[in-house]
Design a protein around this motif. Structure first.
Motif, short mmCIF file in Angstrom:
data_model
loop_
_atom_site.label_atom_id
_atom_site.label_comp_id
_atom_site.label_asym_id
_atom_site.label_seq_id
_atom_site.Cartn_x
_atom_site.Cartn_y
_atom_site.Cartn_z
N MET A 53 34.83 -31.98 10.46
CA MET A 53 33.70 -31.08 10.53
C MET A 53 33.01 -31.26 11.88
N ALA A 54 32.71 -30.17 12.54
CA ALA A 54 32.08 -30.20 13.86
C ALA A 54 30.61 -30.60 13.73
N ALA A 55 30.13 -31.30 14.72
CA ALA A 55 28.72 -31.71 14.73
C ALA A 55 27.82 -30.49 14.86
N ALA A 56 26.68 -30.54 14.18
CA ALA A 56 25.73 -29.43 14.22
C ALA A 56 25.14 -29.29 15.63
N ARG A 57 25.01 -28.06 16.06
CA ARG A 57 24.42 -27.76 17.38
C ARG A 57 23.12 -27.00 17.15
N ILE A 58 22.17 -27.23 18.00
CA ILE A 58 20.85 -26.59 17.92
C ILE A 58 20.67 -25.71 19.14
N THR A 59 20.26 -24.46 18.91
CA THR A 59 19.98 -23.53 19.99
C THR A 59 18.62 -22.89 19.70
N LYS A 60 17.65 -23.17 20.56
CA LYS A 60 16.30 -22.61 20.40
C LYS A 60 15.76 -22.28 21.79
N PRO A 61 16.20 -21.19 22.39
CA PRO A 61 15.75 -20.89 23.76
C PRO A 61 14.26 -20.54 23.87
N ASP A 62 13.61 -20.26 22.76
CA ASP A 62 12.20 -19.86 22.80
C ASP A 62 11.23 -21.04 22.69
N ILE A 63 11.73 -22.26 22.62
CA ILE A 63 10.85 -23.42 22.46
C ILE A 63 10.31 -23.89 23.81
N ASN A 64 9.01 -24.12 23.87
CA ASN A 64 8.37 -24.61 25.08
C ASN A 64 8.52 -26.13 25.11
N PRO A 65 9.05 -26.72 26.17
CA PRO A 65 9.26 -28.17 26.20
C PRO A 65 7.99 -29.00 25.99
N LEU A 66 6.83 -28.46 26.32
CA LEU A 66 5.60 -29.24 26.14
C LEU A 66 5.20 -29.40 24.68
N THR A 67 5.58 -28.45 23.84
CA THR A 67 5.17 -28.51 22.44
C THR A 67 5.74 -29.74 21.73
N PRO A 68 7.07 -29.94 21.68
CA PRO A 68 7.58 -31.14 21.02
C PRO A 68 7.15 -32.43 21.72
N THR A 69 6.95 -32.36 23.02
CA THR A 69 6.51 -33.54 23.76
C THR A 69 5.14 -33.99 23.27
N ILE A 70 4.20 -33.07 23.21
CA ILE A 70 2.85 -33.39 22.76
C ILE A 70 2.84 -33.80 21.29
N VAL A 71 3.62 -33.10 20.48
CA VAL A 71 3.67 -33.42 19.05
C VAL A 71 4.26 -34.82 18.83
N ASN A 72 5.27 -35.21 19.60
CA ASN A 72 5.82 -36.56 19.46
C ASN A 72 4.78 -37.63 19.78
N VAL A 73 3.93 -37.39 20.76
CA VAL A 73 2.89 -38.37 21.10
C VAL A 73 1.81 -38.38 20.02
N VAL A 74 1.34 -37.21 19.63
CA VAL A 74 0.25 -37.12 18.66
C VAL A 74 0.66 -37.70 17.30
N THR A 75 1.88 -37.48 16.88
CA THR A 75 2.34 -37.97 15.58
C THR A 75 2.93 -39.38 15.67
N LEU A 76 2.88 -39.98 16.86
CA LEU A 76 3.41 -41.33 17.09
C LEU A 76 4.85 -41.46 16.61
N GLY A 77 5.71 -40.63 17.13
CA GLY A 77 7.12 -40.79 16.80
C GLY A 77 7.94 -39.54 16.84
N GLY A 78 8.06 -38.85 15.72
CA GLY A 78 9.11 -37.85 15.63
C GLY A 78 8.75 -36.43 15.27
N GLY A 79 7.49 -36.08 15.26
CA GLY A 79 7.11 -34.72 14.89
C GLY A 79 7.73 -33.66 15.78
N GLY A 80 7.84 -33.95 17.06
CA GLY A 80 8.46 -33.00 17.99
C GLY A 80 9.94 -32.80 17.71
N TYR A 81 10.60 -33.87 17.29
CA TYR A 81 12.02 -33.75 16.93
C TYR A 81 12.20 -32.83 15.73
#
Length: 96
Positions: free
Chosen positions: A1-29
């Protein structure tokens, strides 16, 4: 089985970055679709933070930068793996 791939061209890189810091870990992921990695990032950040009297919470910033770099690739139209990391050494951290 092939590994799952994620494609989200509409995501702003700052959003998951800030969420990872605010949630202390993995919210951005979670926003990116890297669910297993999000759970492991929270575990590493919180367990490490508690065991090191707070020093381990710095891992949230490493996770934030990792999310930022991966989101830049998503924004550029590339796809990423569900467990892919920007830093090769994070493969060892998230291997659990």
């Amino acid at each position: 089985m092939a590994a799952a791939r994620i494609t989200k061209p509409d995501i702003n890189p700052l959003t998951p970055t800030i969420v990872n810091v605010v949630t202390l870990g993995g919210g951005g992921y979670l926003l990116m679709g890297q669910n297993k990695k999000a759970a492991l990032a929270w575990a590493v950040t919180w367990i490490g933070g508690i065991m090191t009297c707070g020093l381990g919470f710095a891992f949230a910033f490493i996770a934030a930068y990792d999310a930022f770099k991966l989101c830049q690739r998503l924004e550029a139209g590339e796809s990423i793996g569900a467990e892919e990391n920007h830093f090769g050494w994070l493969d060892e951290v998230y291997r659990w």
